[in-house]
Every structure is written in C-alpha cells, then in structure tokens.
Design an enzyme around this catalytic site. Structure first.
Site, PDB file in Angstrom:
ATOM      1  N   ASP A 453      -8.191  36.848  87.475  1.00 17.74           N
ATOM      2  CA  ASP A 453      -7.543  35.865  86.610  1.00 17.74           C
ATOM      3  C   ASP A 453      -6.329  35.299  87.353  1.00 17.74           C
ATOM      4  O   ASP A 453      -5.335  36.002  87.549  1.00 17.74           O
ATOM      5  CB  ASP A 453      -7.127  36.536  85.297  1.00 17.74           C
ATOM      6  N   HIS A 454      -6.402  34.034  87.735  1.00 20.73           N
ATOM      7  CA  HIS A 454      -5.357  33.442  88.579  1.00 20.73           C
ATOM      8  C   HIS A 454      -4.064  33.168  87.807  1.00 20.73           C
ATOM      9  O   HIS A 454      -3.054  32.762  88.413  1.00 20.73           O
ATOM     10  CB  HIS A 454      -5.861  32.145  89.223  1.00 20.73           C
ATOM     11  N   ARG A 455      -4.074  33.370  86.488  1.00 12.95           N
ATOM     12  CA  ARG A 455      -2.822  33.223  85.752  1.00 12.95           C
ATOM     13  C   ARG A 455      -1.850  34.349  86.086  1.00 12.95           C
ATOM     14  O   ARG A 455      -0.633  34.155  86.069  1.00 12.95           O
ATOM     15  CB  ARG A 455      -3.090  33.232  84.239  1.00 12.95           C
ATOM     16  N   VAL A 457      -2.833  36.965  88.645  1.00 17.12           N
ATOM     17  CA  VAL A 457      -3.109  37.515  89.971  1.00 17.12           C
ATOM     18  C   VAL A 457      -3.107  36.378  90.981  1.00 17.12           C
ATOM     19  O   VAL A 457      -3.946  35.479  90.928  1.00 17.12           O
ATOM     20  CB  VAL A 457      -4.466  38.246  90.007  1.00 17.12           C
TER      21      VAL A 457
END
Length: 483
Positions: A453-455, A457
């Site tokens: 999850d790029h939010r 990580v």
C-alpha cells in the site's frame, strides 16, 4: 377456554434464529438440513450447515424437542436474526397447530398473537446459541444420535398422543442413519447431484471421502474439457485444492450465482484494488541453498512430526524481514487518518478451496520457533482442506503470502488482503541456468513479487523488505544472524 388452549400450544414451541457470529456478517446461506419435521433433536445437536461470507459452519440447537417446522429450504440466504427452525419442546401435550404454508420471516407474515410461537428466551451465560467454533463448550456441541421414527412414535404415545396403529397395519421402517461425511464432501455431492446414501464409503470409520463422491459420479458425469481443468497440485503446497467443475454435455455456458465466499472475495478485491494504491516490485533469486536446507531439515530430529517445505522457510524469511523493517507491518486507518503500526504479525496464507479463496492467518507468528511455525502451517492447511476454517481464523491478518508457484506460475501482481499493507507472491521454483561464482550453472531459481500500500509504504521500505527476503532465501544462514 379457546384462548387458554391457543396460549398452551404457543408455549410449546421455541424458535431458533440465525445467530450473529460477531464478525460483521449479516447473512448466511443454508447449505444442508440435517433434520426434518418430526425428528427429535437434543441440546447441542447440529441441525444444519450454513455458509457465511467467510466459511461454512455447522449450527447446533440449544434445546431439546421435536422439529415442528423448517422455515427456509436449502439454498436460501437468510439474514442474521431470522427464525430458521421451530421446535416443539413439549411433544404429546396436545394437537399442534398446522405448519405455516409459506415459510416467510415472522415480521412479514405477522401471525395472530394467539397463534404466534413464543420467542426464544435468552440462553443463560455459557449457553449462547452460536456457530461451531465460537465459544461453545465441547459438551454443548457434541452431536447426539438421532432417534428413529419408531422411538419418536413411542414417546408420543407415552405422552397421550394418538394410539399406535393396529397390529395388522404394517410398521413403517425406521429411516436409515445419515451417511457420514464432512461438510465439504456433502457440498460436493450436492453440486454433483449425488445422493450420499448411494455412495460406498472408503474412509476411516465409514466416512465418505471426496474420492468416493467422484467415483459415484463417474458413470454419469461428463468429462471436463482439458482447457478448463485446474492443474494438478504440487506435493508441497498450501493453496492447491481447487473445486472440480462438471459441465453438462452440450452446454455452451454455465451461470453460477455469486454468493457466500465468492461474493465476499469479489467485494473485498474490488474494495482493496480501488482503495489502496498498489505498487508491486519483483526480484528473481537463486534459492538453491534454501532447497538444500529444506532437505536437511526433513532429516532433523527436532523437526520430526511436522511438514517441512519451501513455504516454511519463505514464511520465516518474511517474518525476519518484517522484524528488520517493522514499518511494512501496518494498516491505513482512513476515518481517523492514521497509520496503525502493528507490533505483532498475524501471517496470512492464501488458500484456494472448493468454496473459493480464503486467507486464514497464523496468530502471533513472529513469536514462533521454526518447528512451531511448521506445525501451525500444517494445521492451517489441514483445517482449510477439511472446510473447517472459522471466520475468526481469517480475521486480524497483518501480512499475507500467496503461493502461485504451485500452479507452475512464475509470478503475479497480488492484490492486498483488505486491511493489510503488504502481500508476498511466491513463484514456481525451477531449475534454470544461473551465473554462480563466475560460471553458468543449473540452479534452483524463483521470482518473488511484493505488493504494498503506497499510502503508508514508500518504495524504499518495500524494496528493503523484498531484498531482505531474497537475501535470506539465497543464503539461509542469515536467519541465524538476522532473526
């Protein structure tokens, strides 16, 4: 006098409602009734099997009596709190009212107050009617033998019911005992249209197995075209048990209702894919040393009695990588706009079952030794294969592993399990030419894919985690110094 009689009749009946398992589920499908009107039931006896959005479970009834009415047929999806069965708790005390012709929910049918069965009183503490696996003591969920119709008739006669038929009348034969089979096998038989009473059991203690059902279906089933058959599972796998499809001869298409586990999977995957911004990174790694360690551990006396396979060491490598990079083990709290850092690891293992994909998890996997982790993986696999995975076992996961390599697939871009920040896909381990110590040699190689999850990580953190897993699998001695 009439009012007193109606009240007496109403007081004889108790209703059992679809229970709430406390996992956010609002409905369940009735897969199989194990009782019929007229059957005697005992406190704790399983009366039906239901499928929720997470698992198939058996439902025990919390009181004694004789089944008066089944409110819904098999295959019906019922909301939590709706009455599913009415039981006569005082058989023989008078004439029972006629069964309701249309088994609609009580709220819709609105019967007259004098004829409405008395609502089920709240069960005392420790005897709440809940699904199997949700806190009922062993003694309360023990299944008791069903009485034959002759025994039921004798009991009714002893309580002032109509006298037994004359001696000249032929006595109705007692019904046969219900065939012994586990819920997934019963579901398979139902899907194939096989009557379990006609199947010859080969399992221990006369239990019918999946192979028995398939054998019974062979004379009438149409072979599945090769292009739609699932590939044969590998010997060492977690998600390698896929339901077989039987296509009627000449059929050009088949429509399958979306419900139960499949419906939950679809909703969860859509929600995850369009909520969390997914990023997937890949690495190809030489796992020759890991495969040698697997072979050595199989001969280790400390690992006796547990299953050792590559997935075990991959799981351990991921746990070590999480320990070195704890930021990957987190969740995004949208309402509160917070990142929730988890200081424990509930390691999910994606498993393909006849009812669809499920992700049970090993609680507090970070605290387990290698033998304990192996035992936990073995138990998880066995429970999933038997169709006994409970909703509680699938709740609270933090990070997941999906083993797509068992299907011969090199890798994939896995979708996050809702509420988690990372998922590791493991590809097939194959013998490939590889540059090792300056020379091209045949080596055991696999490809790993990490979605996150790029939010919460960043690419740097995700890369570190994937690189750590790869480094451990390339040289498993790092487990000693990094763990």
């Amino acid at each position: 006098m009439t009012t007193m009689t109606d009240t007496s009749n109403a007081a004889r009946f108790r209703e059992f409602k679809m229970p709430d398992v406390g996992e956010g589920l609002t409905e369940a499908e009735i897969l199989k009734w194990y009782v019929q009107p007229g059957d005697t039931v005992a406190d704790g006896q399983v009366v039906c099997e239901v499928e929720t959005a997470k698992a198939a479970v058996e439902l025990p009834i919390p009181f004694d009596g004789v089944v008066h009415e089944l409110r819904f047929p098999e295959g019906t999806t019922v909301d939590v709190g709706q009455v599913i069965i009415a039981v006569d708790v005082a058989p023989g005390s008078g004439d029972a009212p006629a069964p309701v012709a249309d088994p609609a929910p009580v709220a819709e049918s609105a019967p007259a107050p004098s004829a409405e069965p008395e609502p089920e009183p709240e069960a005392p503490k420790g005897r709440q009617p809940v699904l199997v696996g949700y806190g009922v003591s062993e003694s309360s969920t023990k299944r008791r033998a069903r009485k034959g119709m002759a025994a039921i008739q004798a009991e009714l006669n002893g309580h002032g019911a109509a006298p037994a038929p004359a001696a000249a009348a032929p006595e109705a034969p007692a019904p046969k005992e219900r065939p012994l089979a586990k819920p997934p096998v019963r579901k398979l038989a139902k899907d194939l249209g096989i009557d379990l009473a006609t199947v010859v059991p080969t399992g221990k203690d006369g239990i019918i197995t999946r192979e028995d059902v398939h054998a019974a279906a062979t004379p009438v089933a149409t072979p599945v075209p090769a292009q739609v058959q699932a590939p044969a599972p590998a010997a060492e796998t977690v998600d390698a048990f896929v339901a077989e499809a039987v296509v009627p001869a000449g059929a050009r298409e088949t429509r399958i209702p979306v419900k139960g586990v499949r419906k939950a999977i679809a909703q969860a995957m859509v929600g995850s894919a369009f909520t969390a911004p997914h990023v997937t990174e890949f690495v190809t790694v030489d796992v020759t040393r890991t495969m040698k360690l697997v072979a050595e551990l199989k001969e280790d006396k400390d690992m006796a009695g547990v299953r050792v396979n590559p997935l075990l060491l991959i799981a351990k490598a991921l746990l070590v990588a999480i320990k070195r990079n704890p930021g990957i083990n987190a969740a995004w709290d949208e309402p509160n706009q917070e990142i929730v850092q988890k200081h424990y690891v509930n390691l999910g293992i994606a498993a393909a079952t006849p009812r669809g994909l499920i992700v049970p998890n090993i609680k507090d996997a970070h605290d387990l030794t290698l033998p304990q982790l192996a035992a936990a993986l073995g138990e998880l696999v066995a429970t999933a294969r038997d169709g006994k995975t409970s909703p509680a076992a699938m709740a609270g996961g933090t990070v997941t592993i999906t083993n797509v390599g068992v299907f011969g697939v090199d890798t994939g871009t896995p979708i996050l399990n809702p509420g988690e920040s990372a998922i590791l896909a493991v590809g097939a381990i194959k013998l490939q030419p590889w540059v090792h110590k300056g020379k091209v040699k045949p080596r055991q190689v696999t490809t790993l894919a990490l979605s996150f999850d790029h939010r919460l990580v960043d690419g740097e953190l995700g890369s570190k985690v994937l690189a750590d897993v790869a480094a451990i699998l390339e040289n498993p001695k790092r487990l000693i110094t990094w763990a």
